[in-house]
Write an enzyme that holds these catalytic residues in place. Structure first.
Site, mmCIF file in Angstrom:
data_model
loop_
_atom_site.group_PDB
_atom_site.id
_atom_site.type_symbol
_atom_site.label_atom_id
_atom_site.label_comp_id
_atom_site.label_asym_id
_atom_site.label_seq_id
_atom_site.Cartn_x
_atom_site.Cartn_y
_atom_site.Cartn_z
ATOM 1 N N TYR A 90 2.173 4.822 1.405
ATOM 2 C CA TYR A 90 2.132 5.469 2.718
ATOM 3 C C TYR A 90 0.907 6.377 2.785
ATOM 4 O O TYR A 90 0.560 7.038 1.804
ATOM 5 C CB TYR A 90 3.400 6.305 2.940
ATOM 6 C CG TYR A 90 4.682 5.517 2.980
ATOM 7 C CD1 TYR A 90 4.893 4.513 3.929
ATOM 8 C CD2 TYR A 90 5.713 5.784 2.078
ATOM 9 C CE1 TYR A 90 6.090 3.799 3.972
ATOM 10 C CE2 TYR A 90 6.914 5.078 2.118
ATOM 11 C CZ TYR A 90 7.095 4.093 3.068
ATOM 12 O OH TYR A 90 8.272 3.390 3.113
ATOM 13 N N PHE A 126 7.926 1.877 -0.856
ATOM 14 C CA PHE A 126 8.924 2.070 0.205
ATOM 15 C C PHE A 126 9.590 3.444 0.175
ATOM 16 O O PHE A 126 10.223 3.846 1.148
ATOM 17 C CB PHE A 126 10.002 0.970 0.182
ATOM 18 C CG PHE A 126 9.476 -0.397 0.507
ATOM 19 C CD1 PHE A 126 9.093 -0.721 1.799
ATOM 20 C CD2 PHE A 126 9.351 -1.364 -0.483
ATOM 21 C CE1 PHE A 126 8.595 -1.979 2.105
ATOM 22 C CE2 PHE A 126 8.860 -2.632 -0.194
ATOM 23 C CZ PHE A 126 8.476 -2.941 1.108
ATOM 24 N N HIS A 145 9.245 -9.310 5.652
ATOM 25 C CA HIS A 145 9.004 -7.901 5.362
ATOM 26 C C HIS A 145 9.934 -7.042 6.220
ATOM 27 O O HIS A 145 10.216 -7.397 7.372
ATOM 28 C CB HIS A 145 7.541 -7.552 5.661
ATOM 29 C CG HIS A 145 7.114 -6.249 5.089
ATOM 30 N ND1 HIS A 145 7.336 -5.047 5.721
ATOM 31 C CD2 HIS A 145 6.474 -5.944 3.932
ATOM 32 C CE1 HIS A 145 6.861 -4.064 4.986
ATOM 33 N NE2 HIS A 145 6.324 -4.573 3.887
ATOM 34 N N ASP A 156 0.841 -1.186 0.000
ATOM 35 C CA ASP A 156 0.000 0.000 0.000
ATOM 36 C C ASP A 156 0.885 1.248 0.000
ATOM 37 O O ASP A 156 1.965 1.216 0.582
ATOM 38 C CB ASP A 156 -0.815 0.008 1.308
ATOM 39 C CG ASP A 156 -2.308 0.146 1.064
ATOM 40 O OD1 ASP A 156 -2.761 -0.255 -0.016
ATOM 41 O OD2 ASP A 156 -3.003 0.650 1.959
#
Length: 221
Positions: free
Chosen positions: A67, A78, A187, A65
Site C-alpha cells: 500500500y 493485504f 483479485h 505492491d
C-alpha cells in the site's frame, strides 16, 4: 552483504543476497528511502519473513505492491496496521471469509495472526514510494520474490498457494501442482471481485480442508 532478515530465510536465500541484481536493488532502495517517503518503514521491509519463518510456512498468499498511503503498509501483503481503515481489497477478503466460514469481519485489518500461524503474506515488490503505486517495480524485487517461491516449491511439500488475480497466477505458474495445493481466484479488489470469480470461491475452507487432510492442522482465519 548483510541483510536483516529472519534467520531461517537468511539461510535459504543466502545465495540470492550475493547476486549482482540484489546488490543493485539494495542500492536503489537505500537511495529511495534516503530521498523520498517510502513504505513500508525500512525496518519492516522483510516483515513477512520475520513473522513467518521458512520452516513454519504452510500457506502462501501472493500480493503485488505494498500500500502506498500513510500508515498502511507494514510488510505483509493485504494487511494494514491496527486502526487503519480497511482498503477495498482487504474488506472483500473479510467479506469472503464471513461467507465462507462464518467469521465476523474483524475490528483490525492487521493480519499478523495469520502470519504467526504459517501464512506467508508475500508481495511481489516489497517497497514503494509514497503515493506512487508500482514505483519500485522492475528494480529487482520480482526476481527476489520469484526465488522465494522457487525455494518453497523445491524444499517443501503440501503448501497451499492462494493466487488471487492474473498477476499472482502468472507469478505462480511454475509451482509444482503434484507437491502443492494451488487455488486460483479473481483479485479481491472491487474492480475484479464485483464481476464474479472472487466471492464464493471458498479458499479459506478449502485451505483448511487440505491442511487437515495432510495432518498439518488448520489456520485460525
Amino acid at each position: 552483504m548483510n541483510v536483516e532478515i529472519e534467520n531461517s530465510w537468511k539461510i535459504q536465500l543466502s545465495e540470492e543476497f550475493e547476486k549482482p541484481y540484489f546488490k543493485q536493488l539494495t542500492d536503489f532502495v537505500k537511495k529511495e528511502y534516503s530521498s523520498n517517503v517510502c513504505y513500508p518503514p525500512g525496518k519492516l521491509i522483510f516483515n513477512a519473513f520475520e513473522k513467518c519463518p521458512f520452516e513454519k510456512t504452510r500457506v502462501v498468499i501472493l500480493g503485488q505492491d505494498p500500500y502506498h498511503g500513510p500508515n498502511q503498509a507494514h510488510g505483509l501483503c493485504f494487511s494494514v496496521n491496527h486502526g487503519v481503515t480497511f482498503p477495498p481489497s482487504l474488506l472483500n477478503i473479510f467479506k469472503e471469509l464471513k461467507e465462507d466460514i462464518g467469521k465476523s469481519i474483524p475490528l483490525s485489518g492487521n493480519l499478523e495472526e495469520w502470519a504467526s500461524q504459517g501464512v506467508l503474506l508475500l508481495n511481489a515488490t516489497l517497497t514503494v514510494q509514497a503515493g506512487k503505486a508500482g514505483s519500485h517495480q522492475n528494480k529487482g524485487w520480482e526476481q527476489f520474490t520469484d526465488a522465494v517461491i522457487a525455494k518453497l516449491n523445491e524444499k517443501k511439500e503440501n503448501l497451499v498457494f492462494l493466487l488471487w488475480g492474473t498477476y499472482a497466477q502468472n507469478k505462480g505458474k511454475f509451482i509444482n501442482r503434484d507437491k502443492h495445493f494451488v487455488l486460483k481466484a479473481k483479485h479481491p479488489s472491487p474492480l475484479s471481485a464485483n464481476f464474479g470469480g472472487w466471492f464464493g470461491q471458498k479458499h479459506f475452507s478449502q485451505t483448511n480442508n487440505f491442511l487437515q487432510s495432510k495432518n498439518l492442522g488448520k489456520i485460525e482465519w
